[in-house]
Scaffold this active site. Structure first.
Site: not given
Length: 402
Positions: A147, A159, A210, A212, A236, A262, A283, A339, A402
Site C-alpha cells: 500500500r 492522516y 487508501d 480513508h 480502499e 474496516e 475488509r 493487511e 473520515w
C-alpha cells in the site's frame, strides 16, 4: 467444559490493547482481542461489567449459541463496543475448542484452502521520493503487494502517512491531533504518485491505496478513473459507507477495484454493498465484526457475489487478532489479501505467536488453537495510556468526515 474464570487485560506495549482471557474447568484457556482504537476502556468495561458475569458456568463448546446469546440477549445490538466485546468472547472460545482438540484453529474452519496467505505492507513518506524508497524496501523484504501513501504538497500533515520505517501508529496521547485536508490537492496528487511507482517498479507488483473515507462518491469515481491506467489492486475506503448505495455512483464511472469495511461491525453494514456487487473486497475484521463466527457469515455471503475478503490488519489489532485472521484467511475460499502492519518488538514480546512471514506470504502456524499467547507479567509492566486517533479539518477549518 464449563467456563470457570474470565478476566480482561489492558496493556500498552507501545499502544493500547484489550485482551479477554477465558479459562475452563479442564484447565484450557483461550484468548480474544477486544481492542477498539481510541475507545479501549469502553470495551474493557463492557466486558468486565456486563459480559464476564454471564460467561461463568457456560459451556465453552457452545460457540454459536454463546454468540447469539450475547448479540440477541442484550437488546441493544451492534455498534463497535458491543461487537468488539462479542468478538473477544467468540475468538477465545474458538481458541479453547481448537486447543482442546489439539489442532490449529484453521482445521476447525474447514481446513486450509491455500498453502499460505498473501499479505500487503505499508509504504509511506512525506513526499513521492520517500514513498518510492519505502516501497522499494518492502519489495526487498519479499512483499508482492504494498500500500502506497504519501504526504500531499500544500498540506502540513496527512492522516495515513506513517512515521518511521516499519511501525505505524496514528493514535497519539492526550488530545486528538488535527490533520489538514484538501480534496483538490489530493485528487491532483495521487495519480502522480501511481505514475512514479509504476515507472520505478513496473507492472508486476500489486499497488494498493487508501482514501480513508475522505471523498464524496463522485470524487472517488474521478480518482478511480484517473488511476485505471496504473492498475491498482484496490482503492480502499473511497467514501463513507453509511450510505451503501453511494457506491453505485463510483461503480458507474470506474473499473478500479473497490475495498471497504474496516469500520463495519456486522453483516448488515455491508449487505447491500455485497449483494449489488458494489465492492470487490470486504475488509471486516475479527475483532470489530463480532469474531470468527460472524466473519465467516460475511465471507459466505460475499462468496455468492464474487466479493473477496481483505481483512484490516493495522497495529491497533493485537497479534491475537492477526493470528485469528490468518486462520480465517487460510481457510476461507474467497480470500483475497490480508493487511499486515508489523507490531513493535515490545508488542511481539507481550504476545508471543506462531505465525510467520516469508516472501510476501504468511501462515498462522501449526500450534493448537490460534497460536498466540500473552505474557501477563510483562503486560503488567505496560499500563494503559490514553490515546486518540487524529481528526481531519479542511483548510478553511471545517471538520471533515473520515
Amino acid at each position: 467444559m464449563k467456563i470457570v474464570d474470565a478476566k480482561v487485560i489492558v496493556c500498552c506495549p507501545g499502544r493500547n490493547f484489550v485482551t479477554l482471557k477465558l479459562a475452563t474447568e479442564d484447565g484450557v484457556y483461550g484468548l480474544g482481542d477486544a481492542t477498539l482504537n481510541g475507545r479501549e476502556l469502553a470495551v474493557a468495561s463492557y466486558l468486565t461489567d456486563h459480559v464476564v458475569p454471564l460467561l461463568i458456568g457456560r459451556d465453552a463448546r457452545q460457540i454459536e449459541d454463546t454468540w447469539q446469546y450475547l448479540y440477541k440477549g442484550a437488546y441493544w445490538r451492534r455498534g463497535p463496543v458491543t461487537m468488539s466485546a462479542i468478538a473477544a468472547v467468540d475468538t477465545a472460545l474458538w481458541d479453547i475448542k481448537a486447543k482442546s482438540l489439539n489442532v490449529p484453529l484453521y482445521q476447525l474452519l474447514g481446513g486450509a484452502s491455500r498453502e499460505a496467505v498473501l499479505v500487503y505492507g505499508h509504504a509511506s513518506g512525506e513526499n513521492i521520493e520517500k514513498t518510492v524508497g519505502a516501497f522499494g524496501h518492502y519489495l526487498e523484504l519479499g512483499y508482492k503487494a504494498v500500500r502506497a501513501q504519501s504526504g500531499i504538497p500544500g498540506l502540513d500533515n496527512t492522516y495515513g502517512v506513517g512515521r518511521g520505517t516499519m511501525f505505524y501508529e496514528p493514535a497519539e496521547t492526550e488530545r486528538p491531533p488535527e490533520n489538514q485536508w484538501s480534496t483538490e490537492h489530493y485528487l491532483n496528487f495521487v495519480p502522480q504518485l501511481f505514475a512514479r511507482l509504476r515507472k520505478e517498479f513496473g507492472s508486476n507488483v500489486h499497488i494498493l491505496h487508501d482514501a480513508h473515507h475522505r471523498l464524496t462518491p463522485i470524487e472517488a469515481a474521478r480518482l478511480g478513473k484517473d488511476l485505471e491506467p496504473f492498475r491498482p489492486f484496490w482503492l480502499e475506503d473511497p467514501t463513507p459507507a453509511e450510505l451503501q448505495e453511494s457506491f453505485r455512483v463510483i461503480r458507474r464511472h470506474t473499473t478500479t477495484p473497490l475495498a471497504v469495511g474496516e469500520v463495519f461491525n456486522s453483516i448488515f453494514d455491508c449487505q447491500q454493498l455485497i449483494q449489488e456487487q458494489l465492492i470487490d473486497f470486504i475488509r471486516t475484521t475479527v475483532v470489530h465484526a463480532g469474531g470468527i463466527s460472524h466473519l465467516k457469515k460475511i465471507a459466505n455471503l460475499a462468496e455468492i457475489y464474487q466479493v473477496r475478503t481483505g481483512s484490516h490488519g493495522a497495529t491497533d489489532l493485537s497479534p491475537l487478532c492477526m493470528g485469528a485472521a490468518l486462520h480465517f484467511d487460510l481457510s476461507v475460499h474467497n480470500f483475497g489479501i490480508q493487511e499486515y502492519m508489523r507490531h513493535t518488538p515490545e508488542t511481539d514480546q507481550v504476545f508471543p505467536h506462531a505465525y510467520t512471514f516469508q516472501d510476501g506470504f504468511m501462515h498462522p502456524g501449526e500450534k493448537p488453537g490460534i497460536g498466540v499467547g500473552i505474557d501477563e507479567a510483562l503486560a503488567a509492566k505496560y499500563p494503559y495510556q490514553r490515546a486518540y486517533l487524529p481528526v481531519n479539518r479542511k483548510l478553511d477549518g471545517t471538520m471533515h468526515s473520515w
